[in-house]
Design an enzyme around this catalytic site. Sequence first.
Site, PDB file in Angstrom:
ATOM      1  N   SER A 174       0.851  -1.190   0.000  1.00  0.00           N
ATOM      2  CA  SER A 174       0.000   0.000   0.000  1.00  0.00           C
ATOM      3  C   SER A 174       0.884   1.237   0.000  1.00  0.00           C
ATOM      4  CB  SER A 174      -0.851  -0.018   1.272  1.00  0.00           C
ATOM      5  OG  SER A 174      -1.390   1.249   1.528  1.00  0.00           O
ATOM      6  N   TYR A 187      -0.722  -1.401  10.254  1.00  0.00           N
ATOM      7  CA  TYR A 187      -0.955  -1.695   8.836  1.00  0.00           C
ATOM      8  C   TYR A 187       0.225  -1.221   7.988  1.00  0.00           C
ATOM      9  CZ  TYR A 187      -3.299  -1.507   4.248  1.00  0.00           C
ATOM     10  OH  TYR A 187      -3.629  -1.675   2.922  1.00  0.00           O
TER      11      TYR A 187
HETATM   12  N1  LIG Z   1      -8.666  -0.784  -1.308  1.00  0.00           N
HETATM   13  C1  LIG Z   1      -7.601  -0.014  -1.163  1.00  0.00           C
HETATM   14  O1  LIG Z   1      -7.687   1.228  -1.316  1.00  0.00           O
HETATM   15  C2  LIG Z   1      -6.261  -0.609  -0.836  1.00  0.00           C
HETATM   16  C3  LIG Z   1      -5.169   0.261  -0.786  1.00  0.00           C
HETATM   17  C4  LIG Z   1      -3.918  -0.253  -0.499  1.00  0.00           C
HETATM   18  C5  LIG Z   1      -3.762  -1.601  -0.294  1.00  0.00           C
HETATM   19  N2  LIG Z   1      -4.844  -2.422  -0.337  1.00  0.00           N
HETATM   20  C6  LIG Z   1      -4.608  -3.841  -0.100  1.00  0.00           C
HETATM   21  O2  LIG Z   1      -5.193  -4.605  -1.130  1.00  0.00           O
HETATM   22  C7  LIG Z   1      -5.527  -5.892  -0.633  1.00  0.00           C
HETATM   23  C8  LIG Z   1      -6.965  -6.218  -1.006  1.00  0.00           C
HETATM   24  O3  LIG Z   1      -7.837  -5.310  -0.342  1.00  0.00           O
HETATM   25  P1  LIG Z   1      -9.281  -4.912  -0.917  1.00  0.00           P
HETATM   26  O4  LIG Z   1      -9.356  -3.446  -0.893  1.00  0.00           O
HETATM   27  O5  LIG Z   1      -9.557  -5.672  -2.144  1.00  0.00           O
HETATM   28  O6  LIG Z   1     -10.184  -5.428   0.307  1.00  0.00           O
HETATM   29  P2  LIG Z   1     -11.503  -6.376   0.306  1.00  0.00           P
HETATM   30  O7  LIG Z   1     -11.944  -6.398   1.712  1.00  0.00           O
HETATM   31  O8  LIG Z   1     -12.449  -5.927  -0.733  1.00  0.00           O
HETATM   32  O9  LIG Z   1     -10.917  -7.784  -0.143  1.00  0.00           O
HETATM   33  C9  LIG Z   1      -9.944  -8.439   0.640  1.00  0.00           C
HETATM   34  C10 LIG Z   1     -10.329  -9.899   0.787  1.00  0.00           C
HETATM   35  O10 LIG Z   1      -9.311 -10.517   1.597  1.00  0.00           O
HETATM   36  C11 LIG Z   1      -9.952 -11.405   2.487  1.00  0.00           C
HETATM   37  N3  LIG Z   1      -9.149 -11.613   3.680  1.00  0.00           N
HETATM   38  C12 LIG Z   1      -8.907 -10.739   4.691  1.00  0.00           C
HETATM   39  N4  LIG Z   1      -8.175 -11.318   5.634  1.00  0.00           N
HETATM   40  C13 LIG Z   1      -7.931 -12.585   5.216  1.00  0.00           C
HETATM   41  C14 LIG Z   1      -7.260 -13.678   5.786  1.00  0.00           C
HETATM   42  N5  LIG Z   1      -6.676 -13.593   6.992  1.00  0.00           N
HETATM   43  N6  LIG Z   1      -7.203 -14.845   5.087  1.00  0.00           N
HETATM   44  C15 LIG Z   1      -7.787 -14.940   3.861  1.00  0.00           C
HETATM   45  N7  LIG Z   1      -8.481 -13.930   3.298  1.00  0.00           N
HETATM   46  C16 LIG Z   1      -8.545 -12.765   3.967  1.00  0.00           C
HETATM   47  C17 LIG Z   1     -11.281 -10.737   2.830  1.00  0.00           C
HETATM   48  O11 LIG Z   1     -12.239 -11.667   3.319  1.00  0.00           O
HETATM   49  C18 LIG Z   1     -11.671 -10.092   1.504  1.00  0.00           C
HETATM   50  O12 LIG Z   1     -12.529 -10.915   0.750  1.00  0.00           O
HETATM   51  C19 LIG Z   1      -5.271  -5.861   0.868  1.00  0.00           C
HETATM   52  O13 LIG Z   1      -4.018  -6.440   1.151  1.00  0.00           O
HETATM   53  C20 LIG Z   1      -5.257  -4.381   1.175  1.00  0.00           C
HETATM   54  O14 LIG Z   1      -4.500  -4.089   2.329  1.00  0.00           O
HETATM   55  C21 LIG Z   1      -6.084  -1.956  -0.614  1.00  0.00           C
END
Ligand SMILES: NC(=O)c1ccc[n+]([C@@H]2O[C@H](COP(=O)([O-])OP(=O)(O)OC[C@H]3O[C@@H](n4cnc5c(N)ncnc54)[C@H](O)[C@@H]3O)[C@@H](O)[C@H]2O)c1
Length: 297
Positions: A174, A187
């Site tokens: 991130s 985080y």
């Molecule tokens: N959305 C953003 O703006 C953003 C920004 C920077 C980084 N990220 C990173 O992107 C990745 C995906 O996030 P997203 O925004 O798609 O979120 P999201 O919540 O839409 O999807 C993430 C998925 O990961 C699953 N998950 C969480 N913990 C888990 C675990 N311990 N074991 C297995 N599955 C697990 C959740 O159930 C969910 O379905 C994450 O690592 C997040 O930190 C997202």
Amino acid sequence: MVEVVRHRPAGVYAHGPHGMQTTPKLAGKVAIVTGSGRGVGRAVVLKLAGEGARVVVNDLDAEPAEEAANAIRALGGEAVVCAGDVATPDFGERLVSTTLEKLGRLDIIVNNAGYIWNTTIQNHTDEQWYAMMDVHATAPFRILRAAAPYLRAAARQEQADGRLVCRKVVNVSSISGVYGAATQLGYSAAKAAAIGITKTLAKEWGRYNVTVNCVALGHISTRLTEPLTTGPKAIVVKGRELNVGLQPEALDLIHALTPLGRGGTPEDAAGAIYLFCIPESDYVSGQVLICSGGLIF
Ligand SMILES: NC(=O)c1ccc[n+]([C@@H]2O[C@H](COP(=O)([O-])OP(=O)(O)OC[C@H]3O[C@@H](n4cnc5c(N)ncnc54)[C@H](O)[C@@H]3O)[C@@H](O)[C@H]2O)c1
């Protein structure tokens, strides 16, 4: 509101000049994508499957994982579900052995599973700190360690056969892990650790022809970043209710400061991750690609 035009839907293969069908870029490859039941991970499995990869869908929640796998099958792709918590100590072994048993090989690992648990430092508990470390740093470490014997053996065999097969790891970080973000102490530390893992393994695994790269996402529209138009929102992760979402004014400000003028979609994020999965990036390793619409702080 900007409409994002997609070049082609997942599941439809590229056509070259004069309508000639080209080979899908990931034909014959097998990919694991953690946290692929929703959001970015779901877009990644659809993208990789759309380019011919057979995929392993993982999520903490079995229902969205099954839904994503069914969406891939409906498009003619092949998907196996390995539901479960990536932070469980033996999960890496289970994920890799399930992949090899059911799909027979392993070419791409995308460590994407994750969530946010935000508070200022004075309210940051040890439990919160370790939860962030467990899912964003320890889980990728264990998954990659579990894959190591296979990757080494496959590379040795291919070298003996005079074949060069490039395998790929993409760790999802991130901009919080690169630049920091108030209220995201655990985080951001864990997302910075994902970058350290990337850089070290890129050095360790070059000899096995495995590239290891990282995509640091900016603001991507998923359930974690929804606008809070009707009051606070929470998600339940492992029985804990965690606040998510952003105030509409904060979102407007982020978009105004973003050179491309909008937040990213899960497909935008998947596109950046995909770049490190295709043969064109076979000589790129140890890199952090920021996917943030140009926002760099
Ligand atoms: N959305 C953003 O703006 C953003 C920004 C920077 C980084 N990220 C990173 O992107 C990745 C995906 O996030 P997203 O925004 O798609 O979120 P999201 O919540 O839409 O999807 C993430 C998925 O990961 C699953 N998950 C969480 N913990 C888990 C675990 N311990 N074991 C297995 N599955 C697990 C959740 O159930 C969910 O379905 C994450 O690592 C997040 O930190 C997202």
